[in-house]
Design an enzyme around this catalytic site. Structure first.
Site, short mmCIF file in Angstrom:
data_model
loop_
_atom_site.label_atom_id
_atom_site.label_comp_id
_atom_site.label_asym_id
_atom_site.label_seq_id
_atom_site.Cartn_x
_atom_site.Cartn_y
_atom_site.Cartn_z
N SER A 148 -63.76 -65.18 24.41
CA SER A 148 -64.13 -63.89 24.98
C SER A 148 -65.08 -63.17 24.02
CB SER A 148 -62.85 -63.11 25.29
OG SER A 148 -63.10 -62.03 26.13
N ASP A 317 -60.98 -68.14 35.72
CA ASP A 317 -61.53 -66.91 35.12
C ASP A 317 -62.46 -66.22 36.11
OD1 ASP A 317 -62.63 -64.96 33.40
OD2 ASP A 317 -62.61 -66.30 31.69
N HIS A 347 -58.74 -65.14 33.11
CA HIS A 347 -59.37 -65.05 31.78
C HIS A 347 -58.35 -65.17 30.63
CE1 HIS A 347 -62.23 -63.88 28.75
NE2 HIS A 347 -61.52 -62.80 28.43
N1 LIG Z 1 -56.34 -59.77 26.39
C1 LIG Z 1 -57.58 -59.87 25.71
C2 LIG Z 1 -58.64 -59.98 26.74
C3 LIG Z 1 -60.04 -59.71 26.33
O1 LIG Z 1 -60.72 -60.92 26.27
C4 LIG Z 1 -57.76 -58.70 24.77
O2 LIG Z 1 -57.14 -57.69 24.98
O3 LIG Z 1 -58.48 -58.81 23.79
#
Ligand SMILES: N[C@@H](CCO)C(=O)O
Ligand SMILES: CC(=O)SCCNC(=O)CCNC(=O)[C@H](O)C(C)(C)COP(=O)(O)OP(=O)(O)OC[C@H]1O[C@@H](n2cnc3c(N)ncnc32)[C@H](O)[C@@H]1OP(=O)(O)O
Length: 368
Positions: A148, A317, A347
Site C-alpha cells: 500500500s 482489492d 485491500h
Molecule cells: N489498514 C491499513 C490500510 C492502508 O493500506 C492501514 O491502516 O494502514
C-alpha cells in the site's frame, strides 16, 4: 551507529538533518524513528527495509518485548524474512505520528508544527530514509519491501536510488495514485478539515478533531474491505439487540446495523492511536504518489532501475486494483510477474494474508 540484535523491535530515533522538500519549503531538522531486528553483517549486505502503510508503524515484527508485529507472518526468526539472517529496519514515515518528525512534533521554537507543517511527498520521505541508511552504514539494501503506501515508498526507493536497492518488493499498489484513489482521499481530508475542532490544523492543547478523523477512517476502511466480505459478515443484521428501524431505549435516533457498529469500532480505534494532522499529511503524500512525475512517465522513470522487482496484488482489492499492479509490471524492464494474494477481504489482505507470499519471497528474494 551501533547495531545490536539485543535491541530488536525497540523504537529509536536518529536526526537526519534539514530537508529541502520537493514541493517547496523545508524542514530545519528531521528525526526519523525506526526499529531494527537481527544483526547487520560485516559487508552490510543483509539489510532489508520494510515500509509501513498509511496508519502503520515501525513495529513490523515482534522483538525483545512481546508485542505482536503487523507482519509477523513474514518477518522474524525462521520466517521468510528471517531475522536470524537479515538485518531488518522499519522507519516511521516522515509526517507520521509514531516517532518521526510530523505535524505534532515541536518546531525549533518548541511549538507543535500543526498547520505550518509543510506538504511532504513520498519522495521527501524516501530521501530522509536514505540518510537513515547512511547513518546505519547501509549503502545498498538487499531489499526494500512495502504494501500500500509502504509499497509506494518501496517503489520510490527503486526509482530514486536505483543503485541502492537490490530487490524491490511492491505489494498492493500501482505506479501512481489514480483519480479514484485521489477522490476517495479528498473525501477523507474534507471530513477532517471540516471538523470545527480541526481549527486549520492547530488543535494541540485543545480538543482533537476526533469526529473528522473517525469519519475519514470509516470512508477509508470501507475501501479496505470487499463488498462480498462486508455482506457475508454483516448482511442487513442489526448490532446485538439494536434494531435499525427503532430507537434504542432511552436514546435518540435508531439502532445500528452491524456494519455501522463495525465501522464505529474501526473509527474509534484509529482516533485513539493516530494524529489527525499526520493522517492528512500521509494521505496527501499518498495522493502525490506518481513514480513517473517529472521523469517522463512511469516507463522512463523505471527504465534504468537496477533492482529486481517483485510485485504482488490482492485479487479482491477494490482500492488498489490488481490491474494497476499489472500496469506497473508492464512498465518495468524485463518480464516481471505479479504474484497474487488470494483473499476474500479486499485491500487489507496485504496485511492479513501476507504469509501467502512467503514461499515465493524465499525463492526469489530472501534466499540466504
Ligand atoms: N489498514 C491499513 C490500510 C492502508 O493500506 C492501514 O491502516 O494502514
Ligand atoms: C501495514 C501497516 O502498517 S498497517 C498496521 C496495522 N494496521 C492497522 O492496525 C490498521 C487497522 N486495522 C486494520 O486495518 C485491520 O484491523 C487489520 C487489517 C489489521 C486486521 O483485519 P482483520 O483481522 O480482518 O480485522 P477486522 O477488520 O475483522 O476487525 C476486527 C475488529 O472489529 C471488531 N468487530 C467485528 N465486528 C464488529 C461489530 N459488529 N461491531 C463492532 N466491532 C466489531 C472486532 O471485535 C475486532 O476488534 P479489535 O480489532 O479491537 O479486536
Amino acid at each position: 551507529m551501533r547495531q545490536d540484535a539485543a535491541v530488536s523491535g525497540v523504537l529509536r530515533t536518529v536526526a537526519v538533518g534539514a530537508l529541502q522538500l520537493e514541493a517547496g519549503g523545508a524542514l530545519p531538522e528531521v528525526e526519523l524513528a525506526f526499529e531494527t531486528w537481527g544483526t547487520l553483517n560485516a559487508d552490510a549486505s543483509n539489510a532489508v527495509l520494510i515500509q509501513h502503510a498509511l496508519t502503520g508503524d515501525t513495529h513490523v515484527a515482534q522483538g525483545s518485548g512481546d508485542e505482536a508485529g503487523w507482519w509477523d507472518a513474514l518477518v522474524g526468526p525462521g520466517k521468510p524474512v528471517d531475522t536470524d539472517k537479515y538485518f531488518v529496519v522499519a522507519a516511521n514515515m516522515l509526517g507520521g505520528c509514531y516517532g518521526s518528525t510530523g505535524p505534532s512534533s515541536l518546531d525549533p521554537e518548541g511549538v507543535p508544527w500543526g498547520s505550518r507543517f509543510p506538504f511532504v511527498t513520498i519522495r521527501d520521505s524516501v530521501r530522509a530514509e536514505a540518510r537513515l541508511a547512511d547513518r546505519l552504514g547501509i549503502r545498498r539494501w538487499h531489499a526494500v519491501v512495502g504494501g500500500s503506501l509502504g509499497g509506494a515508498r518501496a517503489l520510490e526507493w527503486g526509482a530514486t536510488y536505483s543503485e541502492r536497492v537490490r530487490h524491490c518488493v511492491v505489494v498492493a499498489i500501482g505506479g501512481y495514485s489514480t483519480a479514484e484513489q485521489i477522490a476517495l482521499a479528498q473525501a477523507q481530508l474534507l471530513a477532517i478539515r471540516q471538523d470545527p475542532a480541526y481549527n486549520g490544523g492547530d488543535y494541540y492543547g485543545g480538543p482533537a478533531p476526533t469526529a473528522g478523523l473517525g469519519l475519514a477512517r470509516r470512508i477509508a476502511h470501507i475501501s479496505y474491505r470487499s463488498e462480498p466480505e462486508l455482506n457475508f459478515r454483516f448482511g442487513r443484521r442489526g448490532q446485538g439487540a439494536e434494531n435499525p428501524l427503532e430507537a434504542p431505549a432511552g436514546a435518540a435516533g435508531r439502532g445500528r446495523y452491524q456494519v455501522e457498529s463495525y465501522l464505529d469500532h474501526q473509527a474509534n480505534k484509529l482516533v485513539g492511536r493516530f494524529d489527525a494532522n499526520s493522517y492528512v499529511a500521509l494521505t496527501e503524500a499518498l495522493m502525490s504518489h506518481d513514480v513517473g512525475r517529472g521523469r517522463g512517465g512511469m516507463q522512463r522513470a523505471l527504465a534504468t532501475a537496477k533492482a529486481e522487482f517483485f510485485l504482488a496484488s490482492v485479487n479482491s482489492d477494490r482500492l488498489y486494483f490488481p490491474e494497476q499492479s499489472d500496469e506497473l509490471a508492464r512498465a518495468l524492464p524485463g518480464e516481471v510477474p505479479v504474484y497474487t494474494i488470494d483473499a476474500k477481504i479486499g485491500h487489507d489482505g496485504f496485511l492479513t494474508e501476507i504469509g501467502q507470499l512467503g514461499g515465493d519471497l524465499r525463492r526469489r528474494v530472501f534466499t540466504l
